[in-house]
Design a protein around this motif. Structure first.
Motif, mmCIF file in Angstrom:
data_model
loop_
_atom_site.group_PDB
_atom_site.id
_atom_site.type_symbol
_atom_site.label_atom_id
_atom_site.label_comp_id
_atom_site.label_asym_id
_atom_site.label_seq_id
_atom_site.Cartn_x
_atom_site.Cartn_y
_atom_site.Cartn_z
ATOM 1 N N GLN A 221 -40.382 12.510 -44.361
ATOM 2 C CA GLN A 221 -39.824 11.886 -45.119
ATOM 3 C C GLN A 221 -40.477 10.363 -43.838
ATOM 4 N N ILE A 222 -40.944 10.739 -42.692
ATOM 5 C CA ILE A 222 -41.319 9.830 -42.324
ATOM 6 C C ILE A 222 -43.298 10.375 -42.202
ATOM 7 N N TYR A 223 -43.681 11.365 -42.325
ATOM 8 C CA TYR A 223 -45.018 12.276 -42.147
ATOM 9 C C TYR A 223 -45.383 11.443 -44.004
ATOM 10 N N MET A 224 -44.404 11.333 -44.593
ATOM 11 C CA MET A 224 -45.101 11.063 -46.656
ATOM 12 C C MET A 224 -44.503 9.725 -46.678
ATOM 13 N N ALA A 225 -44.367 9.067 -45.891
ATOM 14 C CA ALA A 225 -44.044 7.070 -46.008
ATOM 15 C C ALA A 225 -45.756 6.537 -46.344
ATOM 16 N N ASN A 226 -46.261 7.105 -44.845
ATOM 17 C CA ASN A 226 -47.453 6.932 -44.871
ATOM 18 C C ASN A 226 -48.503 6.685 -46.543
ATOM 19 N N PRO A 227 -48.617 5.563 -46.567
ATOM 20 C CA PRO A 227 -49.713 5.007 -47.653
ATOM 21 C C PRO A 227 -51.184 5.856 -47.956
ATOM 22 N N ILE A 228 -51.098 6.009 -46.292
ATOM 23 C CA ILE A 228 -52.640 7.136 -47.021
ATOM 24 C C ILE A 228 -52.516 8.664 -47.828
ATOM 25 N N ALA A 229 -51.720 9.025 -46.866
ATOM 26 C CA ALA A 229 -50.851 10.498 -47.292
ATOM 27 C C ALA A 229 -50.142 10.342 -48.903
ATOM 28 N N ILE A 230 -49.706 9.088 -48.867
ATOM 29 C CA ILE A 230 -49.352 8.826 -50.684
ATOM 30 C C ILE A 230 -50.522 9.132 -51.333
ATOM 31 N N ALA A 231 -52.156 7.986 -50.527
ATOM 32 C CA ALA A 231 -52.925 8.143 -51.832
ATOM 33 C C ALA A 231 -53.856 8.871 -51.878
ATOM 34 N N VAL A 232 -53.707 9.933 -50.751
ATOM 35 C CA VAL A 232 -54.406 11.355 -51.015
ATOM 36 C C VAL A 232 -54.011 12.418 -52.148
ATOM 37 N N GLU A 233 -52.198 12.583 -51.541
ATOM 38 C CA GLU A 233 -51.249 13.398 -52.066
ATOM 39 C C GLU A 233 -51.761 13.027 -53.911
ATOM 40 N N ALA A 234 -51.769 11.568 -54.552
ATOM 41 C CA ALA A 234 -51.839 10.379 -55.685
ATOM 42 C C ALA A 234 -53.470 10.786 -56.801
ATOM 43 N N PHE A 235 -54.585 11.014 -55.249
ATOM 44 C CA PHE A 235 -55.378 11.351 -55.971
ATOM 45 C C PHE A 235 -55.846 12.717 -55.807
ATOM 46 N N HIS A 236 -54.886 13.850 -55.470
ATOM 47 C CA HIS A 236 -54.966 15.346 -55.745
ATOM 48 C C HIS A 236 -54.032 15.622 -56.872
ATOM 49 N N ARG A 237 -53.484 14.242 -57.172
ATOM 50 C CA ARG A 237 -52.658 14.903 -58.658
ATOM 51 C C ARG A 237 -52.982 14.371 -59.467
ATOM 52 N N GLY A 238 -54.178 13.212 -59.482
ATOM 53 C CA GLY A 238 -54.835 12.918 -60.348
ATOM 54 C C GLY A 238 -56.027 13.641 -60.777
ATOM 55 N N PHE A 250 -45.627 18.928 -55.528
ATOM 56 C CA PHE A 250 -45.601 17.609 -54.778
ATOM 57 C C PHE A 250 -44.312 17.742 -53.639
ATOM 58 N N ALA A 251 -44.562 16.605 -53.059
ATOM 59 C CA ALA A 251 -43.281 16.134 -51.776
ATOM 60 C C ALA A 251 -42.200 15.696 -52.291
ATOM 61 N N SER A 252 -42.572 14.859 -53.433
ATOM 62 C CA SER A 252 -41.201 13.906 -54.328
ATOM 63 C C SER A 252 -41.780 13.221 -55.474
ATOM 64 N N GLY A 253 -41.223 12.518 -55.753
ATOM 65 C CA GLY A 253 -41.091 12.009 -57.376
ATOM 66 C C GLY A 253 -42.424 10.647 -57.136
ATOM 67 N N TRP A 254 -42.652 10.741 -58.209
ATOM 68 C CA TRP A 254 -43.825 9.395 -57.896
ATOM 69 C C TRP A 254 -43.242 8.441 -58.078
ATOM 70 N N GLY A 255 -42.599 8.244 -58.648
ATOM 71 C CA GLY A 255 -41.841 6.679 -59.099
ATOM 72 C C GLY A 255 -41.477 6.215 -57.455
ATOM 73 N N LEU A 256 -40.542 6.814 -57.116
ATOM 74 C CA LEU A 256 -39.848 7.123 -55.696
ATOM 75 C C LEU A 256 -41.367 7.040 -54.774
ATOM 76 N N SER A 257 -42.544 7.622 -54.545
ATOM 77 C CA SER A 257 -43.595 7.826 -53.603
ATOM 78 C C SER A 257 -44.106 6.443 -53.867
ATOM 79 N N ILE A 258 -44.886 5.940 -54.791
ATOM 80 C CA ILE A 258 -45.229 5.241 -55.124
ATOM 81 C C ILE A 258 -45.066 3.836 -54.950
ATOM 82 N N SER A 259 -43.788 3.321 -55.849
ATOM 83 C CA SER A 259 -42.619 1.992 -55.144
ATOM 84 C C SER A 259 -42.966 2.032 -53.245
ATOM 85 N N LEU A 260 -42.534 3.389 -53.081
ATOM 86 C CA LEU A 260 -42.566 3.273 -51.122
ATOM 87 C C LEU A 260 -43.797 2.863 -50.468
#
Length: 287
Positions: A221-238, A250-260
């Motif tokens: 959870q700490i690892y995936m709270a990193n905005p860089i990690a979220i952005a990389v995963e988001a580009f993988h999604r996109g 993917f690690a968690s729901g996108w609403g929660l990830s983007i909000s965090l």
């Protein structure tokens, strides 16, 4: 005769980033100046924008995709797109973070001569980083299409929002380290350390599943709270997920990830702006 009352304002005082909209023309000039200065005397010019990510791509693809087997059967499907998406996102962060940090010291001549909101300098550097990111993103788009990528609105929205959040995060860190760097040049060494580990702290060439297998749940959870990690995963999604069979999770729901991601990025921006405003009064004297 009654004396005329006058309102006297202190010179050289601004509302920080709230005043940037009043200096849009000057901001454009600073962006043009930075681009010209960066490529002055360079015969390749903007071509260097492609050379670095392509070199990184080749090195990591050979090391991770071939030698470690991530690009072969049983590895990551359409690994070249997966890898390149992570590289350009982390490269954008690294360039934006390092250039915004150095922007105040790099514009010492202007800062000592005229007054303008000092935040314009890191913001101009952030915009130049976006200029360099755009052609790399176009290469990613072409590669994705060639490998059968099918765009979907949800993935594009997720990637866009995560990129905005990452830009805010890089800007906030640049304000913080850039202001400290004026007084303590050790901050520059800190930025180099952060940039060195940024790619390794995001699932750019490996998957979050491999991280989850090595960390407890709270560590993930700490690892995936990193905005860089979220952005990389988001580009993988996109730009990658649409070219796969869709079985990747993917690690968690996108609403929660983007909000965090936005919460952390805006908090970093607030800390950076607070530190910047506290220290900017001594910039001209110190430099």
């Amino acid at each position: 005769m009654a004396e005329k009352s006058e309102t006297v304002s202190r010179p050289g005082i601004s509302r920080g980033i709230l005043d940037i909209s009043r200096y849009k023309y000057l901001l454009d000039l600073l962006v043009q100046k930075e681009v010209r200065v960066r490529y002055r005397g360079s015969w390749l010019g903007m071509a260097w924008t492609y050379v670095k990510p392509l070199t990184q791509f080749i090195v990591f693809y050979v090391a991770m995709g071939i030698f470690l087997g991530l690009g072969r059967g049983g590895g990551i499907e359409n690994y070249p797109v997966y890898l390149f998406a992570g590289i350009i996102v982390t490269n954008f962060f690294n360039e934006a973070f390092m250039s915004t940090t150095m922007s105040i010291v790099g514009n010492a001549g202007l800062i000592k001569k005229i007054y303008l909101p000092r935040e314009l300098f890191p913001l101009a550097s952030l915009r130049v980083s976006f200029v360099h990111f755009l052609p790399q993103w176009l290469v990613l788009m072409v590669g994705s299409i060639l490998l059968g990528w099918k765009a979907d609105l949800a993935g594009l929205v997720v990637a866009f929002l995560a990129f905005v959040s990452l830009s805010i995060f890089a800007f906030g860190m640049g304000l913080f380290f850039g202001s400290i760097n004026v007084f303590y040049r050790d901050a520059q060494n800190a930025t180099e350390l952060v940039s060195m580990i940024a790619m390794w702290l995001a699932p750019s060439f490996y998957t979050w599943h491999q991280v989850a297998s090595q960390l407890p749940h709270w560590g993930l959870q700490i690892y995936m709270a990193n905005p860089i990690a979220i952005a990389v995963e988001a580009f993988h999604r996109g730009f990658w997920w649409g070219s796969t069979d869709g079985s990747f999770t993917f690690a968690s729901g996108w609403g929660l990830s983007i909000s965090l991601s936005f919460v952390i990025s805006l908090l970093m921006l607030a800390i950076g702006e607070f530190t910047f405003r506290k220290l900017e009064g001594g910039f001209a004297q110190e430099m």
